[in-house]
Enzyme design. Structure first.
Site, short mmCIF file in Angstrom:
data_model
loop_
_atom_site.label_atom_id
_atom_site.label_comp_id
_atom_site.label_asym_id
_atom_site.label_seq_id
_atom_site.Cartn_x
_atom_site.Cartn_y
_atom_site.Cartn_z
N SER A 182 -1.57 -4.20 2.24
CA SER A 182 -0.15 -4.53 2.36
C SER A 182 0.76 -3.69 1.48
CB SER A 182 0.06 -6.01 2.06
OG SER A 182 -0.47 -6.35 0.80
N HIS A 210 -1.24 -7.59 8.43
CA HIS A 210 -0.26 -6.53 8.75
C HIS A 210 -0.65 -5.73 9.98
CE1 HIS A 210 2.67 -6.79 5.51
NE2 HIS A 210 1.67 -7.26 4.78
N LYS A 241 4.58 -12.20 10.36
CA LYS A 241 5.06 -10.83 10.17
C LYS A 241 5.50 -10.29 11.54
CE LYS A 241 2.05 -10.60 6.17
NZ LYS A 241 3.03 -10.98 5.15
#
Ligand SMILES: Cc1ncc(COP(=O)(O)O)c(C=O)c1O
Length: 393
Positions: A182, A210, A241
């Site tokens: 990340s 991610h 996300k």
């Protein structure tokens, strides 16, 4: 008069200020978008994880509104008592199909998915072999499990192999990596780690927070990107996300998911997603399947912005994803870079110790599919100006 028993916290906070590690929260005035207003200033926003612009996508917004109308704002219970609604089940079915696995369980966040899973499946007799840059939620899960924790240097599969070579054959072992790291944006070495897990009988787990919505076909993640289907026992993804809402999930076998229903503490002891969140996540999967061009746009923007930063001469590390760090050195310099960019109309938050090493403080940029070329060029011009001022380029 009673002395404040929490007085020591003020001393600690002063120490953070003295070391340039004190953080003030920036406040978003409007929606989470590529261009927005933060602390009263219009900025190009390079700090959100809203990779695909789904936080404000009309289809998600509509489904969330309908869910509020139809089902109210909360579930009033944990999943195992009265908090499982039909839409939680639908979301899990959809995710399982999307991820090409037998079953999925959704948690309140990616953090609780990681921490809840690792702590549920291991005991004090087991061992975790973990990349040094794995996410904090993995580390906390390992600590909660009370298993032995053996850390290998970042992406160093040979080092992981050496650690495994020294462990008893009969001991249960979990080999664990982030799919996308990340803070650096590089990828875990999945093919080599899967091979090692198979050779040594480890459980293989990947945190794809991610990568969800970013890598692989229609955003199926790094397992799909590397062609590792069937070789990763536990996949974690987030809905917070690229998916644009909130939550985390674990994808794997039916037995794994049923076990987590019985033993994962955040599933057992914390209230389930409100209907609007579950509905928005269901709509997001439909968007990934039906509008894959938004992922193409994300990658076009990523290439444009990364090559621009490289041309300017910034140290952007080894990123392979839309996360591009701009390394500044010590925390004071990273904070200055972020503050000056903000004054120039670009929001790129600084990331300092303990999130990253003390000498690797940075601003972390993330482009999204909804940035225009003009937005990104505006940001590059600001980086050029401020980078020169601070002697970074
Ligand atoms: C690698 C990684 N795993 C897990 C998480 C936690 O996800 P969530 O924000 O959904 O709790 C994050 C988010 O910060 C992350 O970067």
């Amino acid at each position: 008069m009673r002395q404040d028993p929490l007085g020591y916290l003020s001393t600690e906070l002063q120490a953070l200020r003295d070391q340039g590690l004190y953080r003030r929260l920036r406040v978003l005035d409007g929606e989470q978008k590529a261009c927005t207003s933060i602390d009263g200033r219009s900025v190009v926003n390079l700090s959100s994880n809203n990779y695909l612009g789904l936080t404000t996508h009309p289809r998600l917004r509509q489904k969330a509104l309908e869910a509020v109308e139809k089902f109210g704002v909360g579930t009033g219970s944990v999943r195992t008592i009265a908090g499982t609604m039909a839409m939680h089940m639908e979301l899990e079915r959809k995710l399982a199909e999307f991820k090409n696995v037998e079953a999925v369980v959704v948690f309140q966040s990616g953090f609780t998915a990681n921490a809840g899973t690792v702590s549920a499946i291991l005991t004090k007799d087991d061992v975790v072999i973990s990349d040094e840059l794995n996410h904090a939620s993995i580390i906390d899960g390992c600590r909660l499990s009370r298993a032995a924790i053996r850390v290998f240097p970042h992406k160093d599969v040979d080092a992981a192999r050496r650690i495994l070579g020294g462990l008893p054959a009969g001991q249960r072992k979990l080999l664990i990596t982030d799919g996308v790291f990340s803070m650096d944006g590089d990828l875990g070495p999945l093919p080599a780690l899967c091979e090692l897990a198979e050779e040594t009988g480890c459980i293989m787990m990947v945190d794809d927070a991610h990568a969800s919505g970013v890598f692989g076909k229609n955003g199926r993640g790094t397992i799909d990107h590397f062609g590792m289907h069937g070789r990763v026992d536990i996949q974690v993804g987030t809905l917070s996300k690229a998916i644009g809402a909130l939550g985390g999930y674990v994808a794997g076998t039916k037995a794994l998911i049923e076990f987590l229903h019985h033993r994962a503490r955040p599933f057992l002891f914390s209230t389930s997603h409100p209907p609007a969140v579950a509905a928005a996540c269901i709509a997001a999967i439909d968007v990934l399947l039906e509008e894959p061009e938004i992922i193409d746009r994300l990658w076009e923007n990523t290439r444009f912005f990364k090559s621009g930063l490289a041309r300017l001469g910034f140290d952007t590390g080894l990123s392979e994803s839309p996360i591009t760090p701009v390394i500044a050195g010590d925390s004071a310099r990273a904070t200055k870079l972020s503050d000056r960019l903000f004054e120039e109309g670009v929001f790129a938050q600084s990331i300092v110790f303990p999130t990253v090493a003390k000498d690797k403080a940075r601003v972390r940029t993330i482009v999204t599919s909804t940035h225009t070329r003009e937005d990104l060029q505006f940001a590059l011009d600001a980086f050029a100006k401020v980078g020169k001022e601070l002697g970074l380029v």
